[in-house]
Design a protein around this motif. Structure first.
Motif, PDB file in Angstrom:
ATOM      1  N   ASP A  89       5.751  -9.707  -2.986  1.00 44.08           N
ATOM      2  CA  ASP A  89       6.393  -9.760  -1.666  1.00 44.08           C
ATOM      3  C   ASP A  89       7.500  -8.722  -1.588  1.00 44.08           C
ATOM      4  O   ASP A  89       7.912  -8.129  -2.599  1.00 44.08           O
ATOM      5  N   VAL A  90       7.998  -8.527  -0.379  1.00 44.14           N
ATOM      6  CA  VAL A  90       9.040  -7.536  -0.137  1.00 44.14           C
ATOM      7  C   VAL A  90      10.329  -7.894  -0.870  1.00 44.14           C
ATOM      8  O   VAL A  90      11.019  -7.029  -1.422  1.00 44.14           O
ATOM      9  N   GLU A  91      10.649  -9.175  -0.894  1.00 45.95           N
ATOM     10  CA  GLU A  91      11.919  -9.601  -1.484  1.00 45.95           C
ATOM     11  C   GLU A  91      12.002  -9.236  -2.960  1.00 45.95           C
ATOM     12  O   GLU A  91      12.996  -8.647  -3.413  1.00 45.95           O
ATOM     13  N   SER A  92      10.977  -9.595  -3.731  1.00 42.23           N
ATOM     14  CA  SER A  92      11.029  -9.297  -5.169  1.00 42.23           C
ATOM     15  C   SER A  92      10.979  -7.790  -5.402  1.00 42.23           C
ATOM     16  O   SER A  92      11.633  -7.263  -6.317  1.00 42.23           O
ATOM     17  N   CYS A  93      10.235  -7.096  -4.573  1.00 35.81           N
ATOM     18  CA  CYS A  93      10.142  -5.634  -4.697  1.00 35.81           C
ATOM     19  C   CYS A  93      11.523  -4.995  -4.507  1.00 35.81           C
ATOM     20  O   CYS A  93      11.941  -4.150  -5.300  1.00 35.81           O
ATOM     21  N   GLU A 130       9.723   5.073  -4.989  1.00 34.89           N
ATOM     22  CA  GLU A 130       9.179   5.084  -3.638  1.00 34.89           C
ATOM     23  C   GLU A 130       8.599   3.717  -3.305  1.00 34.89           C
ATOM     24  O   GLU A 130       7.797   3.165  -4.076  1.00 34.89           O
ATOM     25  N   LEU A 131       8.988   3.182  -2.164  1.00 31.97           N
ATOM     26  CA  LEU A 131       8.489   1.890  -1.712  1.00 31.97           C
ATOM     27  C   LEU A 131       7.319   2.098  -0.756  1.00 31.97           C
ATOM     28  O   LEU A 131       7.370   2.977   0.116  1.00 31.97           O
ATOM     29  N   LEU A 132       6.259   1.305  -0.908  1.00 32.93           N
ATOM     30  CA  LEU A 132       5.117   1.321   0.008  1.00 32.93           C
ATOM     31  C   LEU A 132       4.799  -0.108   0.412  1.00 32.93           C
ATOM     32  O   LEU A 132       4.479  -0.940  -0.439  1.00 32.93           O
ATOM     33  N   ASP A 133       4.916  -0.390   1.708  1.00 33.99           N
ATOM     34  CA  ASP A 133       4.585  -1.738   2.144  1.00 33.99           C
ATOM     35  C   ASP A 133       3.062  -1.923   2.196  1.00 33.99           C
ATOM     36  O   ASP A 133       2.295  -0.972   2.002  1.00 33.99           O
ATOM     37  N   ARG A 134       2.621  -3.163   2.455  1.00 38.82           N
ATOM     38  CA  ARG A 134       1.184  -3.440   2.416  1.00 38.82           C
ATOM     39  C   ARG A 134       0.418  -2.619   3.455  1.00 38.82           C
ATOM     40  O   ARG A 134      -0.705  -2.170   3.202  1.00 38.82           O
ATOM     41  N   ARG A 135       1.044  -2.384   4.599  1.00 38.26           N
ATOM     42  CA  ARG A 135       0.365  -1.620   5.637  1.00 38.26           C
ATOM     43  C   ARG A 135       0.119  -0.179   5.184  1.00 38.26           C
ATOM     44  O   ARG A 135      -0.919   0.413   5.476  1.00 38.26           O
ATOM     45  N   SER A 136       1.097   0.409   4.509  1.00 35.18           N
ATOM     46  CA  SER A 136       0.927   1.788   4.059  1.00 35.18           C
ATOM     47  C   SER A 136      -0.149   1.878   2.981  1.00 35.18           C
ATOM     48  O   SER A 136      -0.949   2.819   2.961  1.00 35.18           O
ATOM     49  N   LEU A 137      -0.197   0.887   2.085  1.00 34.00           N
ATOM     50  CA  LEU A 137      -1.261   0.867   1.086  1.00 34.00           C
ATOM     51  C   LEU A 137      -2.627   0.687   1.758  1.00 34.00           C
ATOM     52  O   LEU A 137      -3.621   1.303   1.345  1.00 34.00           O
ATOM     53  N   ARG A 138      -2.664  -0.133   2.789  1.00 30.63           N
ATOM     54  CA  ARG A 138      -3.931  -0.354   3.492  1.00 30.63           C
ATOM     55  C   ARG A 138      -4.409   0.938   4.165  1.00 30.63           C
ATOM     56  O   ARG A 138      -5.610   1.188   4.264  1.00 30.63           O
ATOM     57  N   SER A 139      -3.473   1.767   4.600  1.00 32.26           N
ATOM     58  CA  SER A 139      -3.854   2.996   5.302  1.00 32.26           C
ATOM     59  C   SER A 139      -4.573   3.988   4.395  1.00 32.26           C
ATOM     60  O   SER A 139      -5.287   4.875   4.886  1.00 32.26           O
ATOM     61  N   VAL A 184      -6.745  -2.177  -4.829  1.00 31.16           N
ATOM     62  CA  VAL A 184      -5.805  -2.060  -3.713  1.00 31.16           C
ATOM     63  C   VAL A 184      -6.314  -2.841  -2.503  1.00 31.16           C
ATOM     64  O   VAL A 184      -5.539  -3.459  -1.770  1.00 31.16           O
ATOM     65  N   LYS A 185      -7.636  -2.821  -2.295  1.00 34.21           N
ATOM     66  CA  LYS A 185      -8.202  -3.522  -1.140  1.00 34.21           C
ATOM     67  C   LYS A 185      -7.980  -5.022  -1.207  1.00 34.21           C
ATOM     68  O   LYS A 185      -7.953  -5.702  -0.180  1.00 34.21           O
ATOM     69  N   GLY A 186      -7.834  -5.564  -2.408  1.00 32.01           N
ATOM     70  CA  GLY A 186      -7.700  -7.007  -2.562  1.00 32.01           C
ATOM     71  C   GLY A 186      -6.276  -7.505  -2.639  1.00 32.01           C
ATOM     72  O   GLY A 186      -6.046  -8.702  -2.893  1.00 32.01           O
ATOM     73  N   LEU A 187      -5.292  -6.656  -2.421  1.00 30.82           N
ATOM     74  CA  LEU A 187      -3.901  -7.086  -2.499  1.00 30.82           C
ATOM     75  C   LEU A 187      -3.575  -8.069  -1.381  1.00 30.82           C
ATOM     76  O   LEU A 187      -4.149  -8.017  -0.297  1.00 30.82           O
ATOM     77  N   SER A 210       1.259  -9.845   1.809  1.00 28.11           N
ATOM     78  CA  SER A 210       2.706  -9.667   1.653  1.00 28.11           C
ATOM     79  C   SER A 210       3.074  -8.682   0.544  1.00 28.11           C
ATOM     80  O   SER A 210       4.255  -8.457   0.288  1.00 28.11           O
ATOM     81  N   ALA A 211       2.083  -8.115  -0.121  1.00 32.14           N
ATOM     82  CA  ALA A 211       2.347  -7.250  -1.274  1.00 32.14           C
ATOM     83  C   ALA A 211       3.203  -6.045  -0.882  1.00 32.14           C
ATOM     84  O   ALA A 211       3.168  -5.565   0.256  1.00 32.14           O
ATOM     85  N   CYS A 212       3.957  -5.571  -1.851  1.00 33.42           N
ATOM     86  CA  CYS A 212       4.826  -4.408  -1.643  1.00 33.42           C
ATOM     87  C   CYS A 212       4.906  -3.669  -2.979  1.00 33.42           C
ATOM     88  O   CYS A 212       5.091  -4.296  -4.026  1.00 33.42           O
ATOM     89  N   ALA A 213       4.755  -2.336  -2.945  1.00 30.90           N
ATOM     90  CA  ALA A 213       4.631  -1.580  -4.199  1.00 30.90           C
ATOM     91  C   ALA A 213       5.806  -0.632  -4.392  1.00 30.90           C
ATOM     92  O   ALA A 213       6.449  -0.188  -3.430  1.00 30.90           O
ATOM     93  N   LEU A 214       6.050  -0.304  -5.656  1.00 32.38           N
ATOM     94  CA  LEU A 214       7.007   0.733  -6.028  1.00 32.38           C
ATOM     95  C   LEU A 214       6.286   1.784  -6.867  1.00 32.38           C
ATOM     96  O   LEU A 214       5.605   1.458  -7.838  1.00 32.38           O
ATOM     97  N   LEU A 215       6.435   3.026  -6.467  1.00 31.63           N
ATOM     98  CA  LEU A 215       5.974   4.156  -7.262  1.00 31.63           C
ATOM     99  C   LEU A 215       7.208   4.712  -7.968  1.00 31.63           C
ATOM    100  O   LEU A 215       8.150   5.166  -7.309  1.00 31.63           O
ATOM    101  N   ILE A 216       7.211   4.659  -9.286  1.00 33.87           N
ATOM    102  CA  ILE A 216       8.407   4.993 -10.068  1.00 33.87           C
ATOM    103  C   ILE A 216       8.129   6.224 -10.922  1.00 33.87           C
ATOM    104  O   ILE A 216       7.074   6.330 -11.553  1.00 33.87           O
ATOM    105  N   GLU A 217       9.081   7.127 -10.934  1.00 33.96           N
ATOM    106  CA  GLU A 217       8.969   8.302 -11.806  1.00 33.96           C
ATOM    107  C   GLU A 217      10.229   8.438 -12.645  1.00 33.96           C
ATOM    108  O   GLU A 217      11.341   8.183 -12.178  1.00 33.96           O
TER     109      GLU A 217
END
Length: 937
Positions: A278-282, A298-307, A318-321, A324-331
């Motif tokens: 979810d967004v909160e834990s992210c 970098e934060l990506l909400d579920r809608r952006s991942l769906r796009s 990714v299709k099965g997330l 409410s999922a929310c991702a972080l891309l970390i470098e």
């Protein structure tokens, strides 16, 4: 209103006619930037020197003429457009000076950001700002917008890495903060201004509430309004002035050079993708990561991942997330691999308490981490690509205090739902609380405009008032947020900005209505239409990313401008307006001078090849299908005719001499209305017909040699020191490597179809390609033998659309790389060699492969800067030589220390030889010269 006569008189005396644009096509083309606004300038001036800018500003200041500066035009908020005078940076603003082993770099405003980093790369350094548009945007815009990016944060933006500035004020006064004599002269001439700046600083710092507010606002990423932090960070008025220019968006002065303190570019890096439930834990994880050794989060909400979930290379999960999922891309980056591994362990330990839905663990593999970053970078164009035709894609960027990031994300999502923006997505630079949200919007009706306004009113209230955040984190205020600057900053700060504006631009001529505007509805005016034009280009978002690689940009139109004009022509036609004059101008500017090589598609976020549109338009004008069909059916005869033409031209050279023939040819071309081709000393002699030898049965591996029609027609130029034809040289190299060379049957009749496709005859082009593929299948024994094509454009033509996957087709680079390196022993030469990577080589993915092979052959490789396409484009170098000349205008200086250049296209080599002043040959010439058979091969 027209421009004042005295101003126009000054312009005419100062600027040559070819650098002044006031015709309807040009002003419309330059009235477009990457924003969703459009203003048509009365006059566009391509400026090439600081002296010109000074004189023009003095005249504008005297005559009250509004002026706007334009670098790359990738601005998203309407900063680079005007209905008055647009000053456009020309070619001569590319100077640089690297200091102290790369610790500092001084740059002129026309340098593309990525080029600056390329210059700094050997020193392990880079400039601090890293905007997503860095491959297209220029230093002038980067500084004027205080652009940042994914890894930049706030500490490494232009404001915080500024070491010096050279600027021109609205009255034409020049100041170089690194030049003692310039500073002394300025202190003498503008003592009152400096005293007033110093006083403004004292007053601001003495106002405790205001000073606290300013410091708080710039703790966040913030480009809303003018850079008031200059008044609290500095007390020296020159420092205040130079830092006020940063982020001023051309409203306070012109930036003619900037000196950056550079930052380290660590060689070791790794990236991971972590998906939270979810967004909160992210967002709580982001708070912890803020203190960890991360370079980007970098934060990506579920809608952006769906796009992007259906994009090639995306993990299937990714299709099965969950919804409410929310991702972080970390470098993370480090100076050594061991330190990097320590950092990765520390990072993961810091957030180990959070459950994850899915993850891609930290990887140092470039294939893996490049794919992860592609996910992030594809989100914006993914929305643009699926939008309804006629709508525009809008990207906003706001900042929430990081401790309130989760609530901010959820409140934004609620606003999307309230205003029915179902396609909207959120992503962003989470470490700074900086969120980008992307949505599509039509402006065709009052209802649509009202919907947009209601949404923006809610967004500005949410971000600026409720959360005390920034309405513009890194895209600049522009026209878009100018009406909301006071809402965000309050009355005291807002009036302070106006005092600064009136102090530095007392007559209000610099970019009016940008950053500060007295019109509360300026954000709803001059909205850009994006009418349907052709399905090939309807998804264009007019970002301008395509422009740096276009050979006709600056001569006529860029790909973005071709689309802009074609859209306007189609809209006018639907409205019943006369487009005759516009279409007549477009014939040359849009159609005839397009190389149609498709490099623009590689840079386009939505993959548009503007060359496809141009070929389609050429097809609509191609009224000689019968002649094309005859040529296709009698290709061997046509080839003989081409050789005869070259023999006649060479005979004329022998009689008249090269200088006189070139002069005569130019005169005849001019008399013919540019219908006759131009002869130059680089024009080839006729090639000798191939001496075919039948295939034999022996132990050698076979290679099918497909000689392109240009290789069969064109031998070396008479002036070339290398007189062995390409076909003979290629056969020598292949046989040296132990191959039996076999030619297809009926070779003289074969062609890939490229000449027909480029002229607008797709049917004949496809027929010839099919005929050739059938011949290659037969020659290669059904695909058993590899096929070597000696010209990369023909290879590309054959592999496109994969008509028969049995064929193993190779261009020169890929064949040498995959079949010859282990059969040949290389002894590199000491002489420098220039390399031209053709458009087709880039499309084939072999650019680096070509450079790597040349590095095996010579100890010094020269790759000219800024030349992406030579503009020869098959025969354009003969029929439209100005395109080739414009594209290669900087080549001669870049290769002056080389004796030879290499490429993989015979026609490109003609133009390169002419404009480079050195002989360009196929790659095989160089490889053959420096190799011998390996004893163990």
């Amino acid at each position: 209103m027209s421009l004042p006569i005295p101003f126009l008189n000054t312009v005419e005396k100062l600027i040559p006619r070819e650098r002044r644009y006031d015709d309807p096509l040009s002003t419309l083309a330059f009235g477009t930037d990457a924003s969703f606004y459009r203003l048509i300038p009365k006059l566009v001036i391509r400026v090439e020197s600081e002296a010109e800018v000074i004189a023009l500003l003095q005249a504008a200041h005297t005559e009250l003429v509004p002026v706007t500066f334009r670098a790359a035009g990738t601005s998203l908020s309407g900063q680079a457009i005007t209905d008055s005078v647009l000053l456009l940076l020309g070619d001569n603003w590319n100077g640089r000076e690297i200091r102290d082993g790369g610790a500092q770099i001084r740059l002129q405003p026309g340098v593309i950001g990525a080029q600056a980093n390329a210059w700094l790369a050997p020193f392990g350094r880079k400039i601090g700002p890293d905007p997503a548009s860095i491959n297209a945007c220029k230093i002038g815009g980067i500084v004027a917008n205080n652009a940042s990016g994914m890894c930049c944060g706030t500490a490494q933006n232009s404001y915080h890495t500024l070491a010096g500035l050279r600027l021109v004020l609205a009255d034409g006064t020049l100041l170089d903060t690194e030049d003692a004599s310039s500073v002394a002269a300025f202190r003498n001439s503008h003592a009152t201004l400096l005293d007033q700046l110093a006083e403004l600083g004292r007053q601001t710092r003495a106002n405790a509430d205001l000073a606290i507010k300013i410091r708080h606002k710039y703790r966040l990423k913030n480009t809303t309004g003018l850079s008031l932090n200059a008044l609290v960070d500095y007390d020296e008025p020159l420092d205040i002035l130079s830092h006020l220019l940063v982020g001023s968006e051309g409203t306070l002065g012109f930036i003619s050079a900037v000196t950056y303190d550079t930052v380290p570019e660590h060689p070791h890096k790794a990236s991971a993708l972590l998906v939270f439930p979810d967004v909160e834990s992210c967002c709580k994880a982001v708070t912890l990561l803020k203190s960890q050794p991360v370079s980007a989060v970098e934060l990506l909400d579920r809608r952006s991942l769906r796009s992007v979930e259906n994009k090639p290379g995306m993990p299937e999960w990714v299709k099965g997330l969950s919804a409410s999922a929310c991702a972080l891309l970390i470098e993370s980056r480090a100076a050594s691999q061991s330190l990097l591994h320590e950092q990765l362990n520390q990072i993961m330990a810091s957030i180990a308490v959070f459950p994850l839905e899915q993850k891609v663990d930290f990887s140092e593999d470039p294939t893996v981490y490049n794919q992860l970053w592609k996910i992030r970078k594809d989100t914006f164009p993914a929305v643009g690509a699926v939008r309804q035709t006629g709508t525009t894609v809008i990207i906003e960027d706001v900042t929430f205090p990081i401790e309130q990031l989760a609530e901010g994300v959820n409140r934004l999502i609620a606003l999307f739902d309230k205003h029915h923006y179902a396609e909207a997505i959120i992503f962003g630079h989470a470490l700074e609380g900086n969120l980008h949200f992307v949505f599509t919007q039509g402006f065709d009706s009052p209802e649509q405009v009202a919907r947009y306004d209601a949404f923006m009113q809610d967004v500005t209230q949410l971000v600026a008032v409720e959360f005390g955040g920034s309405l513009k984190a890194e895209h600049g205020t522009g026209r878009n947020m100018a009406p909301f600057v006071e809402l965000e900053w309050g009355s005291d700060a807002y009036q302070l900005m106006w005092r600064i504006k009136r102090l530095l631009d007392p007559r209000g001529i610099l970019n009016p209505d940008v950053v500060l505007s007295e019109d509360p509805d300026i954000h709803l005016k001059n909205l850009k239409p994006l009418p349907a034009a052709d399905e090939i280009v309807d998804k264009c978002i007019e970002c301008g990313f395509c422009e740096p690689v276009c050979p006709s940009k600056g001569l006529t139109l860029s790909p973005r401008q071709r689309i802009v004009i074609w859209r306007d022509i189609q809209a006018k036609k639907r409205a019943g307006l006369d487009t005759t004059e516009l279409e007549q101008a477009y014939q040359y500017q849009g159609i005839e001078t397009c190389a149609a090589t498709g490099l623009c598609a590689q840079r386009c976020p939505v993959g548009i090849n503007t060359g496809d549109l141009v070929r389609k338009l050429r097809g609509g004008q191609a009224h000689h299908a019968g002649s094309a069909a005859w040529l296709a059916g009698h290709f061997a005869t046509a080839l003989k005719g081409a050789r005869l033409t070259l023999r006649v031209a060479n005979g004329a050279r022998k009689v008249l001499g090269a200088p006189l023939l070139a002069k005569t040819s130019g005169a005849l071309r001019q008399l013919s209305g540019n219908r006759l081709p131009q002869w130059t000393p680089a024009v080839p002699q006729a090639a000798r017909p191939i001496q075919l030898t039948p295939a034999t049965v022996d132990a050698r591996p076979r290679v099918i040699y497909l000689t392109a029609c240009v290789s069969r027609a064109m031998g070396p130029a008479a002036s070339d020191r290398e007189q062995v034809p390409l076909i003979d040289k290629t056969r020598m190299l292949l046989e040296k490597a132990g191959y039996q060379v076999v030619f297809p049957e009926n070779l003289e009749s074969l062609c890939c179809g490229q000449p027909f496709a480029s002229k607008g005859y797709p049917q004949q082009a496809d027929d010839k390609r099919r005929e050739l593929i059938d011949a290659l299948l037969k020659a290669s024994r059904g695909g058993l033998d590899p096929i070597y094509c000696d010209t990369s454009p023909c290879t590309l033509r054959l592999v496109q659309d994969a008509l028969d996957d049995r064929l193993k087709l190779f261009d020169p680079v890929r064949f040498i790389r995959s079949h010859l390196l282990d059969r040949l022993e290389f002894t590199p030469q000491d002489k420098p060699v220039a390399v031209h990577v053709t458009c087709s080589t880039q499309h084939l993915g072999e650019a680096q492969g070509l450079i790597d092979i040349v590095r095996r052959c010579t100890n010094e490789v020269v790759i000219p800067e800024g030349i992406h396409c030579c503009g020869f484009a098959g025969d354009k170098g003969f029929t439209t030589p100005e395109l080739n000349a414009h594209s290669l205008r900087s080549l001669k200086e870049a290769v002056q220390y080389c004796e030879e250049g290499v490429s993989t296209s015979r026609t490109c080599e003609v133009g390169l030889t002419q404009h480079g002043g050195i002989d360009y040959h196929g790659l095989v010439y160089l490889v053959d010269r420096v190799t011998r058979p390996r004893p163990d091969a």
